[in-house]
Motif scaffolding. Structure first.
Motif, PDB file in Angstrom:
ATOM      1  N   ILE A 111       1.092  -1.287   0.057  1.00 23.13           N
ATOM      2  CA  ILE A 111       0.148   0.446  -0.189  1.00 23.13           C
ATOM      3  C   ILE A 111       1.301   1.212   0.177  1.00 23.13           C
ATOM      4  O   ILE A 111       1.685   1.363   0.124  1.00 23.13           O
ATOM      5  N   GLU A 112       0.737   2.166  -0.778  1.00 18.61           N
ATOM      6  CA  GLU A 112       1.539   3.400  -0.570  1.00 18.61           C
ATOM      7  C   GLU A 112       0.724   4.640   0.035  1.00 18.61           C
ATOM      8  O   GLU A 112      -0.728   4.616   0.135  1.00 18.61           O
ATOM      9  N   PRO A 113       1.593   5.250   0.647  1.00 12.49           N
ATOM     10  CA  PRO A 113       0.527   6.688   1.631  1.00 12.49           C
ATOM     11  C   PRO A 113      -0.341   7.742   0.965  1.00 12.49           C
ATOM     12  O   PRO A 113       0.756   7.885  -0.184  1.00 12.49           O
ATOM     13  N   LYS A 114      -1.251   8.004   0.944  1.00 13.25           N
ATOM     14  CA  LYS A 114      -1.912   8.948   0.209  1.00 13.25           C
ATOM     15  C   LYS A 114      -0.936  10.731   0.017  1.00 13.25           C
ATOM     16  O   LYS A 114       0.546  10.576   0.974  1.00 13.25           O
ATOM     17  N   PRO A 115      -0.858  11.452  -0.114  1.00 13.67           N
ATOM     18  CA  PRO A 115      -0.601  12.506   0.559  1.00 13.67           C
ATOM     19  C   PRO A 115      -0.154  13.110   1.297  1.00 13.67           C
ATOM     20  O   PRO A 115      -1.736  13.265   2.068  1.00 13.67           O
ATOM     21  N   ASN A 116       0.775  13.530   1.378  1.00 17.52           N
ATOM     22  CA  ASN A 116       0.807  14.636   3.212  1.00 17.52           C
ATOM     23  C   ASN A 116       0.517  13.482   4.328  1.00 17.52           C
ATOM     24  O   ASN A 116      -0.046  13.677   5.440  1.00 17.52           O
ATOM     25  N   GLN A 117       0.842  11.740   3.770  1.00 21.96           N
ATOM     26  CA  GLN A 117       1.151  11.176   4.733  1.00 21.96           C
ATOM     27  C   GLN A 117       1.909  10.153   4.646  1.00 21.96           C
ATOM     28  O   GLN A 117       2.705  10.620   3.842  1.00 21.96           O
ATOM     29  N   ALA A 118       2.834   9.597   5.765  1.00 25.27           N
ATOM     30  CA  ALA A 118       3.762   8.970   6.200  1.00 25.27           C
ATOM     31  C   ALA A 118       3.855   7.640   6.344  1.00 25.27           C
ATOM     32  O   ALA A 118       2.795   7.488   7.604  1.00 25.27           O
ATOM     33  N   PHE A 119       4.335   6.519   6.279  1.00 24.45           N
ATOM     34  CA  PHE A 119       4.290   5.184   6.507  1.00 24.45           C
ATOM     35  C   PHE A 119       6.190   5.167   7.008  1.00 24.45           C
ATOM     36  O   PHE A 119       7.127   5.210   6.442  1.00 24.45           O
ATOM     37  N   ILE A 120       5.593   4.252   7.899  1.00 18.03           N
ATOM     38  CA  ILE A 120       7.373   3.819   8.562  1.00 18.03           C
ATOM     39  C   ILE A 120       7.281   2.178   8.324  1.00 18.03           C
ATOM     40  O   ILE A 120       6.109   1.860   9.566  1.00 18.03           O
TER      41      ILE A 120
END
Length: 348
Positions: free
Chosen positions: A68-77
């Motif tokens: 899954i890819e993060p949305k704009p202005n969202q981060a995943f660790i």
């Protein structure tokens, strides 16, 4: 939970692989079902997978390899162990509760020949019986009663409204939460053959709690008839657990709420007991046994594994039996139809 921390700070604490926007400031931590913009959340249990694509959380800690890819202005660790990463972060953020000043409150009642180190914290209306010994760093909170000849090790914390009965020994770095009662008499009575009346049997043993043990709120651990009821090093006990006289709980065992251990049960090391489990008396449980919630154990368990049911069985067998039992109503209907047809054949 309200916080104020940058994404870079979080990443330094957790490690892993940073994906998506790096211009994120976190001001709260929430579960994934409740998280909103500005929150950090986490995902490591597939039961919550439906929330991952739709969460508005500004940062999500996810398992490595999650597609899954993060949305704009969202981060995943992305982390090999999101749960472990979250624990590291919570440890960093949690309020430090060390005692700021060691003192004995003037309303505390301390009997004769009690050994108190310089660094001890005793709050209001604590009562301490004679001949008790405390090591440095102990904290005893308000309204706790400690009876005679109790020994408590370094840096152990006793929360308010606990009762520690005489001759109890508690090790280093333990935590005893509010309402716990340690060392009350075991449930021992002699029944009369004449009229069924009960005569109390003196309980002359004690309770020994080893180092790094946590005991939950309103948990009770009874003293031994003779010898010791023992909770061994590293064990964690939830709220509302009862451990009867002469039990021995092995090291690094985890016990969930509302569980009951009858007298003289002995468990091995690294066991895990789910909520509301019950064990009959005088049983031995092997190392690394897992009992799922509401299991009842009537016989000893001699090999490690996962067990479920009442009486407890190896989990695969128990689940098969449960599956058959769920089908019993339909099977009963089918059997009734078969019996009716056989009866019709017999009557021809």
């Amino acid at each position: 939970m309200k916080v104020q921390i940058s994404l870079n700070q979080i990443f330094e604490i957790t490690g892993g692989e940073l994906l998506g926007s790096t211009n994120v400031v976190i001001n709260g931590i929430q579960g994934i079902e409740d998280a909103v913009q500005g929150d950090l959340t986490f995902f490591y249990n597939d039961k919550y997978s439906k929330y991952l694509p739709v969460t508005d959380a500004s940062c999500v800690i996810i398992p490595l390899g999650t597609n899954i890819e993060p949305k704009p202005n969202q981060a995943f660790i992305a982390h090999k162990s999101p749960h472990e990463a979250l624990v590291h972060l919570l440890n960093y953020l949690s309020p430090k509760t060390e005692v700021s000043s060691y003192k004995v409150h003037p309303t505390a009642i301390i009997e004769s020949n009690v050994s108190l180190p310089e660094h001890i914290h005793i709050e209001a209306h604590v009562t301490i019986g004679k001949d008790s010994i405390f090591q440095p760093g102990v904290s005893i909170m308000a309204n706790t009663t400690i009876m005679d000849n109790v020994k408590i090790g370094k840096n152990t914390k006793i929360y308010p409204n606990c009762v520690i009965h005489s001759d109890t020994e508690i090790g280093d770095n333990c935590i005893v939460y509010s309402g716990a009662v340690i060392g009350a008499d075991g449930f021992g009575y002699l029944e009369s053959d004449l009229d069924g009346s009960y005569t109390k049997i003196p309980q002359l043993g004690n309770v020994v709690i080893e180092n790094h043990v946590e005991i939950g709120a309103n948990t009770t651990i009874d003293r031994a008839l003779i010898g010791s009821t023992r909770v061994m090093q590293g064990t964690k006990i939830d709220n509302l657990v009862h451990i009867a006289h002469n039990c021995e709980i092995g090291p690094n065992t985890a016990i969930a709420a509302q569980s009951g251990f009858s007298g003289s049960v002995r468990t091995g090391k690294n066991c895990k007991f789910g909520g509301q489990i019950g064990l009959a008396g005088h049983l031995e449980i092997a190392d690394e046994v897992v009992l799922l919630a509401q299991s009842g154990v009537s016989k000893g368990i001699s090999k490690k594994g996962v067990y479920f049911g009442s009486p407890a069985k190896e989990v695969q067998l128990a689940f098969k039996i449960e599956a058959v039992m769920r089908n019993l109503p339909e099977m009963y209907k089918d059997l009734a139809i078969i019996k009716k047809k056989l009866s019709e054949i017999d009557n021809q």
